[in-house]
Structures are given as structure tokens and as C-alpha cells.
Design a protein around this motif. Structure first.
Motif, PDB file in Angstrom:
ATOM      1  N   MET A   1       0.765  -1.114   0.074  1.00 39.69           N
ATOM      2  CA  MET A   1       0.042  -0.059   0.119  1.00 39.69           C
ATOM      3  C   MET A   1       0.896   1.368   0.040  1.00 39.69           C
TER       4      MET A   1
ATOM      5  N   HIS B   1      -3.536  11.690  -0.480  1.00 39.19           N
ATOM      6  CA  HIS B   1      -4.929  10.919   0.028  1.00 39.19           C
ATOM      7  C   HIS B   1      -4.201  10.532   1.587  1.00 39.19           C
TER       8      HIS B   1
ATOM      9  N   THR C   1      -3.178   3.261   0.642  1.00 40.39           N
ATOM     10  CA  THR C   1      -4.027   2.598  -0.469  1.00 40.39           C
ATOM     11  C   THR C   1      -3.076   1.954  -1.614  1.00 40.39           C
TER      12      THR C   1
ATOM     13  N   THR D   1      -1.634   0.412  -5.021  1.00 35.34           N
ATOM     14  CA  THR D   1      -0.948   1.218  -6.076  1.00 35.34           C
ATOM     15  C   THR D   1      -0.642   0.451  -7.260  1.00 35.34           C
TER      16      THR D   1
ATOM     17  N   ASP E   1      -6.795  11.674  -7.971  1.00 38.60           N
ATOM     18  CA  ASP E   1      -7.765  10.627  -8.367  1.00 38.60           C
ATOM     19  C   ASP E   1      -8.411  11.298  -9.711  1.00 38.60           C
TER      20      ASP E   1
ATOM     21  N   LYS F   1     -10.618   2.086  -3.434  1.00 38.44           N
ATOM     22  CA  LYS F   1      -9.782   2.997  -4.094  1.00 38.44           C
ATOM     23  C   LYS F   1      -8.349   2.133  -4.617  1.00 38.44           C
TER      24      LYS F   1
END
Length: 402
Positions: free
Chosen positions: A54, A63, A67, A69, A182, A232
Motif C-alpha cells: 500500500m 490521500h 491505498t 497502488t 484521483d 480505491k
């Protein structure tokens, strides 16, 4: 652009059986690529969570939670599956498109390594040159005609090789650099690949069109998750490198084909300008950021929060809002230039682009000054902070000003 002639041309096209087959293949490629991307991304997200692969929040990150990637893996898989699923009805470009897949595969593995452990910038550049040279040398893909821009027409083979290689490297890294919020890189690339694909389709270059619409479909599937709040994922360097490379391929082939068929009615006499306009946001943003860093006495490759999308975020826009603004600029400029291009010479078009870049610099400077002004006035700073909290942007410090 004459709308009546365009409508008549399209009506004539739809009566052509070969064009109809090519259109079906492009639509099916787009849908299949979108489906594969939508199906593959949840698997990538799950594996990334299980293996703790992540991207953590940081000072330059936009962010606030870890998340995944590796969205580029799903994009790559979607392109391969959707592109090779159909037999080609156009043999003219199939060798070049296959070579582009080879170059894209090289950058795919370089991107994975970069996302996992990082990679030396010099090595990354070396592999970008290698991927570009595969197309340039084996595919004989070169920009060797400049359409009379600033008085230049045909250029020497050695210079054309260097110029084409530079275009590949510049566009590949430009897409990589705007991948900061995003949907931005994915949205700009979707507009660009769809535009190039439409021209390839209308001019019967079905293999190129199929590949372009395959990329468009893969990106549409990715964007569904890139904007998600619960699932996401980022495309990572894996995605941005292969997307930038493919867009560079489309742009160079677009310029190359218009030079080869410049006496046909479907050719654009200002193809290089159109290619720049289609990719105006990443090109302008990269030029501006490099120029600001050089004027500040820093390396043009040093990291900062000076991209336009960062400036828009710092002015209170959400990720979706900033992406919508920049994608709208790209789409508006593309449509406007396609409508007006026949009345403007190439040299004058280049001058207009220079003026637009100057305007871009002024607007970005004004917005940066606004952020600085707000940060020194408590009431305005609190209003901005409340807006950022509502948009899910918390705790960001403005660390770099022009």
C-alpha cells in the motif's frame, strides 16, 4: 471544420462494410478491456491488502489512508486480452502495434519494480529509451516531417530519430508527473486515446484504432475504482509509464500518418499542433513545473507540490473538482482547435500555444499567491480548512511557493 462535410463523410463511412467491421471490433475491444479491468482490479486490491503493498500518506501525497497502488497491472492485462482477442482486418500497422506491446511490456516491469522498491532515475530513463528505440528502429516510426512549422519541413534521419525518442520520453514522463490526484492521469489519457482512436478509425487504420480504444476501455474500468471511496486504487508508476508510452505511440503515429497521406482530404496539415493540443494539460504542466524549478535554482526533477492539480487542491477544490477542471480544459481546447484549425497556419498555431502557456503560467501564479494570502489570514484559513475537511483533505501544509 465543415460540419456538413463531416456528416456526409460519416454517412458514407457507415455504408462501407470494412469500416463497419472495424467499428464493431473497436467497440468490442473497448467493452472487453473495460470488463477485464473492472474484474481484475478487486483481485489486485485484495492481494495488495494481504501483502501490505500500500502507498502510505505523506507530505506530498493527496490521500489520507493507505491505498493500493498497482492498478497498472489490471490496465496492462486488460490491454493485452482485449487487443489480441480479435483478428486484424488491417495489416498495415499490425507489426508496429505488436512492437508497441513489446515496449509497453518493458515499461510494465520497470514500473512494477519502481512501485515495489524504487528504481534509479537513470535506469528508468535508459529503459524508456530502449522501449522507444524498439518502435523507432524496428518499426521505422519517426517524426521526419514538421509541416512547415517555423519554416521546417523534412528533417534529417538522425535528427528525426532523436526527436522521436525525445517525444516518447517527454510524454511518458509527463503522464507520470500528472498522476497525483484521483482520476487526472486516467481522465486525460481516456480523452486522448479516444480522440486518437476516433481519427484512426475514420481513416481506416483499424489496428491502431483497436489498440487506442482498448486503452480507453481499460482506463474507464480503472477510473471506476480510482474515484471509489471504499475500493480505491492508484495506477502507480506501473500504469502511468505504460499509458504515457502508448499515448506517445499514438501521437507519433498520428503525426507520421498525416505526413504520409497529407494530400488526402482526411489528413490534417497541422497534425503536430493537434497532437500537442490533445495532450495540452500534461505538456503544459510539465513545462511549467520544470521551468519554475529551474528558475528557483533547483533540479527540474526535484519533488514538490507545484503541479497545477496540487495548486487547485490547495485552493479548496476536491480531487474530483480539480480533475474535472483540468479534463474540461483538455476537452475544450481539443474540440475548439478541431473546429478552427483549418483557418490557422502551423506557425501561428504554435504562437497561440505559446500565448496559452503564458496565460497558464499567469493563472497558476495567481492561484499560488491566493493560497499564500489565505494562509496568512486566519479567517480565510479556517474557511479553507473546513472545506478541505469536507473534501477529505486534512492536515496538508503548503511547503513550496513560486
Amino acid at each position: 471544420m465543415n460540419i456538413d462535410l463531416l456528416i456526409a463523410y460519416l454517412q458514407n463511412k457507415f455504408s462501407d462494410e470494412q469500416f463497419t467491421i472495424g467499428l464493431y471490433q473497436c467497440v468490442l475491444s473497448l467493452l472487453v478491456a473495460c470488463f477485464v479491468s473492472v474484474v481484475a482490479i478487486p483481485v489486485v486490491i485484495k492481494i495488495s491488502e494481504l501483502k501490505s503493498l500500500m502507498e502510505k500518506p505523506g507530505e506530498r501525497r493527496s490521500h489520507t489512508t493507505p491505498t493500493p497502488t498497482f492498478g497498472g497491472i489490471a490496465i496492462f492485462a486488460a490491454i493485452l486480452i482485449a487487443y489480441f482477442l480479435w483478428p486484424s482486418i488491417d495489416q498495415a500497422d499490425i507489426y508496429r502495434t505488436n512492437l508497441s506491446i513489446a515496449g509497453m511490456t518493458i515499461l510494465f516491469f520497470i514500473g512494477i519494480k519502481d512501485d515495489l522498491v524504487g528504481i534509479d532515475p537513470a535506469k528508468k530513463l535508459m529503459f524508456q529509451v530502449l522501449a522507444a528505440m524498439i518502435l523507432i528502429l524496428f518499426g521505422d516510426l519517426r517524426v521526419d516531417y514538421l509541416y512547415g512549422i517555423m519554416g521546417f519541413h523534412h528533417i534529417e534521419p538522425v535528427i528525426s530519430v532523436i526527436l522521436t525518442c525525445f517525444i516518447f520520453i517527454a510524454l511518458t514522463n509527463a503522464i507520470n508527473l500528472i498522476d497525483g490526484i484521483d482520476g487526472l492521469a486516467g481522465g486525460i489519457a481516456t480523452i486522448a486515446s479516444g480522440t486518437f482512436g476516433s481519427w484512426f478509425l475514420l481513416t481506416n487504420h483499424f489496428t491502431m484504432a483497436c489498440l487506442a480504444f482498448t486503452l480507453t476501455g481499460a482506463l474507464l474500468g480503472f477510473l471506476r475504482f480510482n474515484f471509489s471511496k471504499t475500493s480505491k486504487i492508484f495506477m502507480g508508476n506501473t500504469g502511468s509509464l505504460i499509458i504515457g508510452f502508448m499515448l506517445a505511440f499514438f501521437a507519433v503515429r498520428f503525426v507520421n500518418l498525416n505526413a504520409s497521406y497529407r494530400y488526402e482530404p482526411t489528413a490534417f496539415f497541422n497534425a503536430p499542433i493537434i497532437a500537442i493540443v490533445i495532450l495540452i494539460v500534461p505538456i503544459f504542466d510539465t513545462l511549467r513545473v520544470f521551468l519554475v524549478r529551474i528558475l528557483a535554482g533547483r533540479s527540474p526533477f526535484s519533488a514538490d507540490r507545484n503541479h497545477m492539480h496540487h495548486i487547485l487542491l490547495d485552493n479548496g477544490l476536491s480531487h474530483a473538482g480539480a480533475t474535472a477542471v483540468l479534463c474540461s480544459i483538455s476537452l475544450f481546447n481539443t474540440v475548439l482547435f478541431l473546429l478552427l484549425h483549418r483557418n490557422i497556419s502551423n506557425t501561428l498555431s504554435l504562437v497561440i500555444l505559446g500565448c496559452l502557456f503564458g496565460l497558464y503560467m499567469v493563472v497558476s501564479f495567481t492561484l499560488k499567491m491566493r493560497v499564500m494570502y489565505v494562509s496568512t489570514h486566519p479567517r480565510r484559513r479556517k474557511a479553507i480548512l473546513r472545506r478541505e475537511l469536507q473534501n477529505g483533505i486534512v492536515g496538508r501544509r503548503i511547503v513550496d511557493y513560486l
